[in-house]
Design a protein around this motif. Structure first.
Motif, PDB file in Angstrom:
ATOM      1  N   ILE A  40       0.841  -1.186   0.000  1.00 27.45           N
ATOM      2  CA  ILE A  40       0.000   0.000   0.000  1.00 27.45           C
ATOM      3  C   ILE A  40       0.879   1.240   0.000  1.00 27.45           C
ATOM      4  O   ILE A  40       2.070   1.172   0.325  1.00 27.45           O
ATOM      5  N   GLN A  41       0.301   2.360  -0.350  1.00 24.17           N
ATOM      6  CA  GLN A  41       1.028   3.616  -0.310  1.00 24.17           C
ATOM      7  C   GLN A  41       0.955   4.186   1.101  1.00 24.17           C
ATOM      8  O   GLN A  41      -0.134   4.324   1.663  1.00 24.17           O
ATOM      9  N   THR A  42       2.091   4.491   1.687  1.00 22.97           N
ATOM     10  CA  THR A  42       2.125   5.034   3.039  1.00 22.97           C
ATOM     11  C   THR A  42       2.825   6.386   3.042  1.00 22.97           C
ATOM     12  O   THR A  42       3.545   6.738   2.099  1.00 22.97           O
ATOM     13  N   PRO A  85      -3.254   3.475   6.959  1.00 17.12           N
ATOM     14  CA  PRO A  85      -4.507   3.747   6.236  1.00 17.12           C
ATOM     15  C   PRO A  85      -5.365   2.504   6.039  1.00 17.12           C
ATOM     16  O   PRO A  85      -6.586   2.609   5.921  1.00 17.12           O
ATOM     17  N   GLN A  86      -4.740   1.316   6.014  1.00 15.19           N
ATOM     18  CA  GLN A  86      -5.508   0.082   5.832  1.00 15.19           C
ATOM     19  C   GLN A  86      -6.360  -0.253   7.046  1.00 15.19           C
ATOM     20  O   GLN A  86      -7.235  -1.126   6.978  1.00 15.19           O
ATOM     21  N   LEU A  87      -6.129   0.437   8.167  1.00 12.17           N
ATOM     22  CA  LEU A  87      -6.901   0.171   9.379  1.00 12.17           C
ATOM     23  C   LEU A  87      -7.981   1.230   9.628  1.00 12.17           C
ATOM     24  O   LEU A  87      -8.629   1.213  10.683  1.00 12.17           O
ATOM     25  N   LYS A  88      -8.227   2.113   8.670  1.00  9.27           N
ATOM     26  CA  LYS A  88      -9.161   3.217   8.906  1.00  9.27           C
ATOM     27  C   LYS A  88     -10.550   2.720   9.277  1.00  9.27           C
ATOM     28  O   LYS A  88     -11.234   3.309  10.117  1.00  9.27           O
ATOM     29  N   GLU A  89     -11.001   1.645   8.659  1.00 11.03           N
ATOM     30  CA  GLU A  89     -12.360   1.145   8.926  1.00 11.03           C
ATOM     31  C   GLU A  89     -12.395   0.098  10.038  1.00 11.03           C
ATOM     32  O   GLU A  89     -13.447  -0.465  10.326  1.00 11.03           O
ATOM     33  N   TYR A 195       7.957   0.348   7.679  1.00 12.44           N
ATOM     34  CA  TYR A 195       7.186   0.244   6.438  1.00 12.44           C
ATOM     35  C   TYR A 195       6.130   1.340   6.328  1.00 12.44           C
ATOM     36  O   TYR A 195       5.721   1.700   5.216  1.00 12.44           O
ATOM     37  N   HIS A 196       5.683   1.860   7.477  1.00 14.30           N
ATOM     38  CA  HIS A 196       4.615   2.862   7.480  1.00 14.30           C
ATOM     39  C   HIS A 196       5.131   4.277   7.744  1.00 14.30           C
ATOM     40  O   HIS A 196       4.372   5.161   8.143  1.00 14.30           O
ATOM     41  N   GLY A 197       6.413   4.491   7.501  1.00 18.81           N
ATOM     42  CA  GLY A 197       6.967   5.840   7.538  1.00 18.81           C
ATOM     43  C   GLY A 197       7.398   6.341   8.892  1.00 18.81           C
ATOM     44  O   GLY A 197       7.738   7.516   9.041  1.00 18.81           O
ATOM     45  N   LEU A 198       7.416   5.465   9.899  1.00 15.84           N
ATOM     46  CA  LEU A 198       7.792   5.865  11.254  1.00 15.84           C
ATOM     47  C   LEU A 198       9.048   5.137  11.719  1.00 15.84           C
ATOM     48  O   LEU A 198       9.185   4.784  12.893  1.00 15.84           O
TER      49      LEU A 198
END
Length: 242
Positions: A40-42, A85-89, A195-198
């Protein structure tokens, strides 16, 4: 009486068959403890997130209204959520507790039996006073380290959410029974913030709990455990270029 006993035996036989079927189904599940880089795009965050102004309402709009924020750590938690972002819902709550491990990610067991979109995940954050874990509890960490470790915990949930009920049971068995399984899972979960930019934030957490003067005594007692199951700051430095 004989007919009654017959019915009882039939019921017990069916119950045993059901248990055997469930156990066999769980054991046949293929569960890899290793976390993989998401396709995914992060967003890539700044190396230092502390000492900035953040608008919590704007962050809430990004992460969704199904995310619980622990009192006193709302901004750090919201930033960590925003990296996934994949956990937004997905329904997730972060709860301060007075016991347990310093941080622990889990799922409401009953929610596993319904639709995946209705699952409820929990991140339990020990906030007890005057305990052995004091130096590494969330309140003791610098802001960036707080974001980093919360992003690690969310990495667990990203993993859990891919599993069905039987796979989750198989994962739990592997985690409890195999040191190697647990080490692979935890150490690769340390890469999820990367992987998620942190990446800088999980590095700062690993550095703080090993090198800060407030943690040295704790680390000397626990370094065998910590370095076996979690990546060191030196290892993360090679990954993130710190």
């Amino acid at each position: 009486m004989r007919r009654f006993l017959k019915y009882i035996l039939i019921i017990l036989s069916l119950a045993l068959l059901l248990v055997v079927t469930i156990v066999a189904t769980v054991l046949l599940q293929n569960v890899d403890p290793k976390q993989e880089e998401p396709n995914i795009q992060t967003y890539t965050f700044a190396d230092t997130l502390a000492n900035r102004e953040y608008d919590l309402d704007s962050l809430r709009a990004i992460i969704g209204d199904n995310k619980g924020l622990p009192e006193g750590f709302e901004i750090a938690a919201a930033i960590a959520y925003s990296a996934y972002p994949q956990l937004k819902e997905v329904n997730i709550d972060m709860i301060l507790t007075q016991s347990g491990a310093p941080m622990e990610s889990t799922v409401d067991i009953w929610s596993l039996f319904g639709l995946k979109r209705n699952r409820q995940y929990l991140i339990l954050l020990n906030d007890a006073q005057n305990t052995f874990f004091d130096p590494i509890l969330l309140r003791s960490l610098p802001f960036d380290a707080q974001v980093g470790i919360l992003a690690h915990e969310l990495g667990h949930i990203a993993y859990y959410h891919k599993l069905n009920l039987f796979q989750f049971d198989k994962w739990g068995l592997g985690y409890l029974r195999s040191d190697e399984f647990r080490a692979i899972h935890e150490r690769t979960t340390d890469l999820m913030p990367v992987y998620h930019g942190l990446g800088s934030q999980i590095y700062q957490y690993a550095y703080f709990v090993r090198k800060d003067s407030s943690c040295v005594a704790f680390y000397e007692k626990e370094k065998g455990f910590m370095n076996k199951y979690y990546m060191t700051d030196e290892e993360l430095s090679e990954v993130v270029g710190q």
